[in-house]
Design a protein around this motif. Structure first.
Motif, PDB file in Angstrom:
ATOM      1  N   MET A   1       0.839  -1.179   0.000  1.00  0.00           N
ATOM      2  CA  MET A   1       0.000   0.000   0.000  1.00  0.00           C
ATOM      3  C   MET A   1       0.886   1.245   0.000  1.00  0.00           C
ATOM      4  O   MET A   1       1.865   1.328   0.724  1.00  0.00           O
ATOM      5  N   GLN A   2       0.523   2.222  -0.823  1.00  0.00           N
ATOM      6  CA  GLN A   2       1.316   3.441  -0.930  1.00  0.00           C
ATOM      7  C   GLN A   2       0.926   4.440   0.156  1.00  0.00           C
ATOM      8  O   GLN A   2      -0.192   4.433   0.662  1.00  0.00           O
ATOM      9  N   ASN A   3       1.868   5.310   0.506  1.00  0.00           N
ATOM     10  CA  ASN A   3       1.593   6.374   1.455  1.00  0.00           C
ATOM     11  C   ASN A   3       0.681   7.415   0.808  1.00  0.00           C
ATOM     12  O   ASN A   3       0.718   7.606  -0.406  1.00  0.00           O
ATOM     13  N   GLU A   4      -0.101   8.095   1.628  1.00  0.00           N
ATOM     14  CA  GLU A   4      -0.965   9.152   1.128  1.00  0.00           C
ATOM     15  C   GLU A   4      -0.105  10.334   0.687  1.00  0.00           C
ATOM     16  O   GLU A   4       0.811  10.738   1.384  1.00  0.00           O
ATOM     17  N   VAL A   5      -0.422  10.891  -0.461  1.00  0.00           N
ATOM     18  CA  VAL A   5       0.321  12.025  -0.989  1.00  0.00           C
ATOM     19  C   VAL A   5      -0.185  13.312  -0.336  1.00  0.00           C
ATOM     20  O   VAL A   5      -1.346  13.390   0.073  1.00  0.00           O
TER      21      VAL A   5
ATOM     22  N   ASN B   1      -0.580  14.766 -11.709  1.00  0.00           N
ATOM     23  CA  ASN B   1       0.268  13.641 -12.103  1.00  0.00           C
ATOM     24  C   ASN B   1       0.868  13.809 -13.498  1.00  0.00           C
ATOM     25  O   ASN B   1       1.498  12.878 -14.008  1.00  0.00           O
TER      26      ASN B   1
END
Length: 189
Positions: free
Chosen positions: A1-5, A29
């Motif tokens: 899971m990616q970190n929140e931007v 993006n």
């Protein structure tokens, strides 16, 4: 899971207009199909992108930086929108606009929500106008586009409810909104 931007609250917030959020996500993006992006795809050399220019101002190829909001046409739109968004001190460069929005991304203040709505509406309709001019013969003047942006945001604001405050009174007055949008004191709980 990616970190929140850090920009998630700039693009995806509860009051956002979904199609505007999608275009904002593409902008953040750098996924919009601007001429600078398409030029990088051209390995075959069949297309001459040097002949292409911004369909809004015709002074050079469109790019993310140019289109939002350095282009002469888009810059005039932004100059009117930023005043209404209480962003008068922000330059006509996407990075400066984006940095300001990241700073207010999670704020619930009416003025900050309105700023995010206005920037995303301006970006959406500038992109829409760019595509209109590329793919049809239809054109809107700068005044017409500003009116569409303000009308769209005003309609969205009419669906919202605000807590009673001096700032709310100013927002209602500035946007010609009915006082019925203020929550009753017993609804503030």
């Amino acid at each position: 899971m990616q970190n929140e931007v850090p920009w998630v609250g700039v693009v995806w917030f509860s009051q956002a207009i979904p199609r505007h959020s999608f275009v904002m996500w593409l902008i953040v993006n750098r996924k919009l199909k601007t001429q600078d992006v398409m030029q990088a795809w051209s390995a075959s050399g069949n297309a001459n992108f040097n002949l292409m220019c911004c369909s809004l101002c015709t002074s050079g190829p469109d790019s993310h930086e140019h289109l939002f909001f350095e282009c002469g046409y888009a810059s005039e739109i932004w100059n009117e929108v930023k005043v209404k968004a209480d962003m008068g001190e922000i330059s006509n460069q996407w990075q400066a606009i984006f940095d300001y929005l990241v700073g207010i991304a999670n704020s619930k203040k009416a003025s900050h929500v309105i700023a995010k709505l206005l920037v995303s509406a301006a970006a959406y309709f500038v992109w829409d106008e760019r595509n209109r001019r590329l793919f049809t013969t239809k054109r809107r003047s700068k005044a017409q586009l500003v009116d569409v942006i303000f009308s769209t945001v005003r309609l969205k604001l009419q669906t919202m409810r605000f807590r009673r405050s001096v700032q709310t009174e100013r927002v209602l007055r500035d946007w010609s909104l009915p006082r019925g949008l203020i929550l009753a004191d017993d609804d503030n709980g």
